[in-house]
Design a protein around this motif. Structure first.
Motif, PDB file in Angstrom:
ATOM      1  N   MET A  45      -5.414  -2.702 -19.711  1.00  0.00           N
ATOM      2  CA  MET A  45      -4.651  -3.663 -19.089  1.00  0.00           C
ATOM      3  C   MET A  45      -5.361  -4.016 -18.128  1.00  0.00           C
ATOM      4  N   ASN A  46      -5.266  -6.017 -17.852  1.00  0.00           N
ATOM      5  CA  ASN A  46      -6.018  -6.512 -16.311  1.00  0.00           C
ATOM      6  C   ASN A  46      -6.100  -5.764 -15.587  1.00  0.00           C
ATOM      7  N   LYS A  47      -6.489  -5.490 -14.472  1.00  0.00           N
ATOM      8  CA  LYS A  47      -6.621  -5.786 -12.675  1.00  0.00           C
ATOM      9  C   LYS A  47      -6.447  -6.817 -12.728  1.00  0.00           C
ATOM     10  N   ALA A  48      -5.739  -6.588 -10.981  1.00  0.00           N
ATOM     11  CA  ALA A  48      -5.290  -7.732 -10.467  1.00  0.00           C
ATOM     12  C   ALA A  48      -6.464  -8.234  -9.638  1.00  0.00           C
ATOM     13  N   ASN A  49      -7.112  -9.127  -9.051  1.00  0.00           N
ATOM     14  CA  ASN A  49      -8.114  -9.525  -8.944  1.00  0.00           C
ATOM     15  C   ASN A  49      -8.285  -9.483  -7.627  1.00  0.00           C
ATOM     16  N   GLY A  50      -8.619  -9.307  -6.984  1.00  0.00           N
ATOM     17  CA  GLY A  50      -8.550  -8.675  -5.184  1.00  0.00           C
ATOM     18  C   GLY A  50      -8.672  -7.473  -4.442  1.00  0.00           C
ATOM     19  N   THR A  51      -8.777  -7.504  -3.328  1.00  0.00           N
ATOM     20  CA  THR A  51      -9.375  -6.049  -2.898  1.00  0.00           C
ATOM     21  C   THR A  51      -8.320  -5.473  -1.840  1.00  0.00           C
ATOM     22  N   VAL A  52      -7.440  -4.879  -1.388  1.00  0.00           N
ATOM     23  CA  VAL A  52      -6.054  -4.135  -1.262  1.00  0.00           C
ATOM     24  C   VAL A  52      -7.011  -2.972   0.236  1.00  0.00           C
ATOM     25  N   LEU A  53      -6.839  -3.112   1.172  1.00  0.00           N
ATOM     26  CA  LEU A  53      -7.170  -1.981   1.752  1.00  0.00           C
ATOM     27  C   LEU A  53      -5.997  -1.330   2.583  1.00  0.00           C
ATOM     28  N   ILE A  54      -5.653  -0.258   2.287  1.00  0.00           N
ATOM     29  CA  ILE A  54      -4.404   0.836   3.155  1.00  0.00           C
ATOM     30  C   ILE A  54      -4.990   1.705   3.914  1.00  0.00           C
ATOM     31  N   ILE A  55      -3.876   1.400   5.446  1.00  0.00           N
ATOM     32  CA  ILE A  55      -4.842   1.645   6.425  1.00  0.00           C
ATOM     33  C   ILE A  55      -3.860   3.215   6.794  1.00  0.00           C
ATOM     34  N   ASP A  56      -3.680   4.091   6.932  1.00  0.00           N
ATOM     35  CA  ASP A  56      -2.427   5.395   7.305  1.00  0.00           C
ATOM     36  C   ASP A  56      -3.556   6.151   7.590  1.00  0.00           C
ATOM     37  N   ASP A  57      -2.773   7.030   9.031  1.00  0.00           N
ATOM     38  CA  ASP A  57      -3.646   8.160   9.277  1.00  0.00           C
ATOM     39  C   ASP A  57      -2.736   9.926   8.377  1.00  0.00           C
ATOM     40  N   ASP A  58      -2.102   9.465   7.677  1.00  0.00           N
ATOM     41  CA  ASP A  58      -2.245  10.452   6.208  1.00  0.00           C
ATOM     42  C   ASP A  58      -3.072  10.829   5.332  1.00  0.00           C
ATOM     43  N   GLU A  59      -3.444  10.791   5.185  1.00  0.00           N
ATOM     44  CA  GLU A  59      -4.505  11.586   3.727  1.00  0.00           C
ATOM     45  C   GLU A  59      -3.951  11.670   2.386  1.00  0.00           C
ATOM     46  N   ASP A  60      -3.191  11.874   2.349  1.00  0.00           N
ATOM     47  CA  ASP A  60      -1.745  12.250   0.881  1.00  0.00           C
ATOM     48  C   ASP A  60      -1.142  10.924   0.851  1.00  0.00           C
ATOM     49  N   VAL A  61      -1.077  10.129   2.005  1.00  0.00           N
ATOM     50  CA  VAL A  61      -0.154   8.952   1.447  1.00  0.00           C
ATOM     51  C   VAL A  61      -2.019   7.911   0.716  1.00  0.00           C
ATOM     52  N   LEU A  62      -2.559   8.630   1.252  1.00  0.00           N
ATOM     53  CA  LEU A  62      -3.770   7.423   1.072  1.00  0.00           C
ATOM     54  C   LEU A  62      -4.786   7.836   0.271  1.00  0.00           C
ATOM     55  N   LEU A  63      -4.062   9.105  -0.238  1.00  0.00           N
ATOM     56  CA  LEU A  63      -4.578   9.113  -1.860  1.00  0.00           C
ATOM     57  C   LEU A  63      -3.705   8.935  -2.619  1.00  0.00           C
ATOM     58  N   SER A  64      -2.332   9.172  -2.837  1.00  0.00           N
ATOM     59  CA  SER A  64      -1.374   8.864  -3.808  1.00  0.00           C
ATOM     60  C   SER A  64      -1.350   6.834  -3.901  1.00  0.00           C
ATOM     61  N   ALA A  65      -1.522   6.378  -3.225  1.00  0.00           N
ATOM     62  CA  ALA A  65      -1.423   4.930  -2.882  1.00  0.00           C
ATOM     63  C   ALA A  65      -2.499   4.661  -3.555  1.00  0.00           C
ATOM     64  N   GLU A  66      -3.780   5.262  -3.552  1.00  0.00           N
ATOM     65  CA  GLU A  66      -4.822   4.505  -4.087  1.00  0.00           C
ATOM     66  C   GLU A  66      -5.114   5.389  -5.814  1.00  0.00           C
ATOM     67  N   LEU A  67      -4.934   6.161  -5.863  1.00  0.00           N
ATOM     68  CA  LEU A  67      -4.392   6.762  -7.351  1.00  0.00           C
ATOM     69  C   LEU A  67      -3.560   5.740  -7.745  1.00  0.00           C
ATOM     70  N   TYR A  68      -3.144   5.411  -7.486  1.00  0.00           N
ATOM     71  CA  TYR A  68      -1.500   4.729  -8.442  1.00  0.00           C
ATOM     72  C   TYR A  68      -2.620   3.335  -8.530  1.00  0.00           C
ATOM     73  N   LEU A  69      -2.689   2.470  -7.142  1.00  0.00           N
ATOM     74  CA  LEU A  69      -2.819   1.700  -7.426  1.00  0.00           C
ATOM     75  C   LEU A  69      -4.398   1.097  -7.883  1.00  0.00           C
ATOM     76  N   LYS A  70      -5.243   1.609  -8.044  1.00  0.00           N
ATOM     77  CA  LYS A  70      -6.969   1.697  -8.882  1.00  0.00           C
ATOM     78  C   LYS A  70      -6.353   1.552 -10.577  1.00  0.00           C
TER      79      LYS A  70
END
Length: 162
Positions: free
Chosen positions: A1-26
């Protein structure tokens, strides 16, 4: 699968939210950056050429009115207007969503999110950024052509059989 070309920054004070979003979106987006402190957002955006920022709306314990997120949204749009911002909160309300859009957010996500909704929202924001850049380029070309056309009024001469 081709990945979308772009850079996404996720800002949240909850480390679990950051980790789950990062793992999915990557899986779907070329580069995903996470940050827990909103005070670091502007330097990251300037350094990393961020296309879309997904911004939580509350950072201090006990705060759930979204004012912190709106404040950071306004700073991002002031310092880097080309970055599309998607607001994210667990304390959703129509008024908060409307206020976010009023200050320049591209969209609004409610936590906990559905993965496909999160991805679709971010991909839409990436496409919005591309479309805005294309429109700006076309307007620039149009302006140039108008100024060149006005500067070079030439006469055409010709003959016809008739």
């Amino acid at each position: 699968m081709n990945k979308a070309n772009g850079t996404v920054l996720i800002i949240d004070d909850d480390e679990d939210v950051l980790l789950s979003a990062e793992l999915y979106l990557k899986q779907f987006i070329r580069e995903v950056i996470t940050e827990s402190k909103p005070t670091n957002v502007i330097p990251i955006i300037q350094r990393e050429k961020v296309d879309v920022a997904v911004l939580d709306m509350n950072y201090r314990t006990g705060k759930n009115d979204g004012d912190e997120g709106i404040n950071w949204l306004r700073k991002i749009k002031s310092e880097a207007p080309q970055v599309e911002v998607v607001m994210m909160t667990a304390y959703a309300g129509i008024d908060l969503a409307v206020k976010s859009i009023k200050y320049g957010a591209a969209d609004f996500i409610i936590k906990p999110w559905e993965n496909q909704k999160l991805l679709a929202t971010i991909l839409s924001a990436l496409q919005l950024k591309v479309s805005k850049a294309e429109i700006a380029e076309l307007r620039e070309k149009q302006s140039y052509l108008k100024s060149e056309g006005a500067a070079e009024k030439t006469e055409l001469h010709g003959r016809s059989k008739g």
